[in-house]
Design an enzyme around this catalytic site. Structure first.
Site, PDB file in Angstrom:
ATOM      1  N   GLY A 136       0.854  -1.190   0.000  1.00 55.86           N
ATOM      2  CA  GLY A 136       0.000   0.000   0.000  1.00 55.86           C
ATOM      3  C   GLY A 136       0.880   1.227   0.000  1.00 55.86           C
ATOM      4  O   GLY A 136       2.060   1.111   0.253  1.00 55.86           O
ATOM      5  N   THR A 137       0.393   2.390  -0.277  1.00 55.60           N
ATOM      6  CA  THR A 137       1.292   3.525  -0.533  1.00 55.60           C
ATOM      7  C   THR A 137       1.227   4.904   0.104  1.00 55.60           C
ATOM      8  O   THR A 137       2.061   5.178   0.924  1.00 55.60           O
ATOM      9  CB  THR A 137       1.424   3.697  -2.001  1.00 55.60           C
ATOM     10  N   THR A 138       0.398   5.833  -0.288  1.00 51.30           N
ATOM     11  CA  THR A 138       0.619   7.157   0.323  1.00 51.30           C
ATOM     12  C   THR A 138      -0.345   7.408   1.470  1.00 51.30           C
ATOM     13  O   THR A 138      -1.554   7.297   1.292  1.00 51.30           O
ATOM     14  CB  THR A 138       0.410   8.283  -0.709  1.00 51.30           C
TER      15      THR A 138
ATOM     16  N   TYR B 208       2.225   4.112  -7.854  1.00 47.80           N
ATOM     17  CA  TYR B 208       1.713   3.113  -6.930  1.00 47.80           C
ATOM     18  C   TYR B 208       0.639   3.661  -5.992  1.00 47.80           C
ATOM     19  O   TYR B 208       0.198   2.966  -5.085  1.00 47.80           O
ATOM     20  CB  TYR B 208       2.861   2.502  -6.118  1.00 47.80           C
TER      21      TYR B 208
END
Lengths: 276, 236
Positions: A72-74, A241
């Protein structure tokens, strides 16, 4: 059992005839299926991080077998005069495949504590669920809510036991306790930092840029909502992403509320129209 | 540009490593297969192909990847067949243990949460299985839960997993999620439309993915119980 854990009896009552201490760390215990004591199995004779690396990270895996784990990312969070703002994106990718655009990266530990997730999805989901269990047991034993500082310390100590074994987790524990708004960053090495503003994940440089340029401690509530949303939106725009929707939460003295969940495509058109 | 046979042989010697090579035992293998689950207002469908392959060989044309767990829940697993078998054995044992201690069957949501912790228990030596659970929740509505190999999971309304997942998921996003379409009437999905869509989608997957084919097995979960249906697919 939870009740035995709360009373502290499970320390000296041996429920199973099979003694947990003598079960070796490197064999999966099939007799109780890890139903009572959570056990993590480790491959025999190999360093776990070395074992997993070629399977998960290299281009073609090992003899055609590539295990793709979800990442998972931001995510971001900041403290301001009216509490704590938390905003996350919702894309989970497995390699270059987007496995879902609607992943929940904020875990609602209890009505006044939130945990965000970035890095390996499974690591964050599992350890934050264990944290939720520990927070609940704390409340039952001590008749008062756990502080944000203590909750983040519990999480940091849990994952520090597995340091160097390849866990990947960058999380922010946010909440409101007796000392006011609380925000801690915890990562997979057991690093725990208190601060006013954090952003994690592959899109964090973009989010920091937007947040730093608009942040003041005395933001009004609508200004804070706008800033958090824009920061995540700009990160999803530039980071491959990150994407999906922007999920926003606001933690006040009375607990957290879910502010909004907006698709970044709609946000793009809204911001573009504003520019004109 | 053509090179003579002489030069070709010399060139190949540059690229071919001819000394001793270390071969390690890999505990995993990829056995192919695709699984799909769709949830409606009062039903859930779990479908899988029945081909079991390894590399260029087909081991079996009749190896379905749907496993019935309870009267309201079906699990689809694809990836490494050895791990699928062990995982389903462990899940079935845990279901029985739960039934004996609590005097009731596990609900879909509870099975999903349990599977997540079982998978995470092998975080450092994962089960190489892509799981999707389909079933009815406590209110009788369809539920789909999709997992990654180490236990990250989410409730969805539809999900494709396995070798042809990247081909099927975008089509489902469009037809069931109405994504990337403007000005469309968002009709809720009926059981008949879902069944037909799944059959069409697997026929397409069998055309373009070598690991998918032979036959399609559908498990349709409604409040009346679980109905199974088998439809042949391309065998090439």
């Amino acid at each position: 059992m939870a009740l035995l854990d709360v009373c502290g009896i499970s320390d000296w009552v041996k429920e199973d005839t099979f003694n947990p201490e003598s079960a070796s760390v490197d064999r999966v215990n099939h007799f109780n299926f890890a139903a009572r004591e959570p056990e993590l199995a480790v491959p025999i004779g190999v360093d776990p991080a070395e074992f997993l690396k070629p399977l998960t990270e290299s281009e073609d895996g090992v003899e055609g077998v590539k295990i793709k784990l979800e990442h998972g990312t931001t995510t971001l969070a900041f403290k301001f005069q009216h509490g704590v703002m938390v905003a996350v994106d919702s894309r989970a990718s497995a390699g270059s495949y987007v496995s879902t655009q609607m992943f929940k990266k904020v875990i609602e530990i209890n009505p006044y504590l939130l945990g965000t997730m970035s890095g390996s999805a499974a690591d964050c989901v599992y350890w934050e669920r264990v944290l939720a269990k520990e927070c609940r047991i704390y409340k039952l034993r001590n008749k008062e809510r756990i502080s944000v500082s203590a909750a983040s310390k519990l999480l940091a100590n849990m994952v520090a036991n597995y340091r160097g074994m390849g866990l990947s987790m960058g999380t922010m524990i946010c909440g409101w306790d007796k000392k006011g708004p609380g925000l801690y960053y915890v990562d997979e090495d057991g690093l725990r930092l208190s601060g006013n503003m954090f952003s994690t994940g592959s899109g964090n440089p973009y989010a920091y840029g937007v947040m730093d340029s608009g942040y003041r401690f005395d933001l009004t509530v609508p200004e804070a909502y706008d800033l958090a949303q824009r920061a995540i939106f700009h990160a999803t725009h530039r980071d491959a992403y990150s994407g999906g929707t922007v999920n926003m939460y606001h933690i006040k003295e009375s607990g957290w509320i879910k502010v909004s969940q907006e698709d970044v495509g709609d946000l793009y058109h809204r911001f573009a129209a504003e520019k004109k | 540009m053509m090179i003579s046979a002489q030069n070709y042989g010399d060139k190949m010697k540059e690229y071919h490593y001819t000394g001793p090579v270390e071969h390690k035992f890999s505990p995993y293998a990829f056995n192919g297969g695709t699984v799909l689950a769709v949830a409606g207002d009062d039903f859930a469908i779990v479908a899988s192909d029945t081909r079991l392959s390894e590399g260029y060989a087909i081991h079996s044309r009749d190896s379905p990847k749907c496993y019935k767990l309870t009267d309201t829940t079906v699990l689809g697993c694809s990836g490494f067949h050895g791990d699928c078998l062990t995982l389903t054995k462990i899940i079935e044992a845990r279901l029985k243990m739960y039934k004996h201690s609590n005097n009731k069957s596990m609900t879909s949501g509870a099975i999903a949460a349990m599977l997540s912790t079982i998978l995470y228990g092998r975080r450092f030596f994962p089960y190489y299985v892509y799981n999707i659970i389909g079933g009815l929740d406590e209110e009788g509505r369809g539920a789909v839960y999709s997992f990654d190999p180490v236990g990250s999971y989410q409730r969805d309304s539809y999900k494709a997993g396995g070798s042809a997942s990247a081909m099927l998921q975008p089509l489902l996003d469009n037809q069931i999620g109405f994504k990337n379409m403007e000005k469309v009437e968002q009709v809720p999905l009926s059981l008949e439309k879902a069944e037909q869509l799944i059959k069409d989608v697997f026929i397409s997957a069998a055309e373009r993915d070598v690991y998918t084919g032979d036959a399609l097995k559908l498990c349709i979960v409604t409040k009346e119980g679980i109905r199974e249906e088998i439809m042949p697919l391309r065998k090439d």
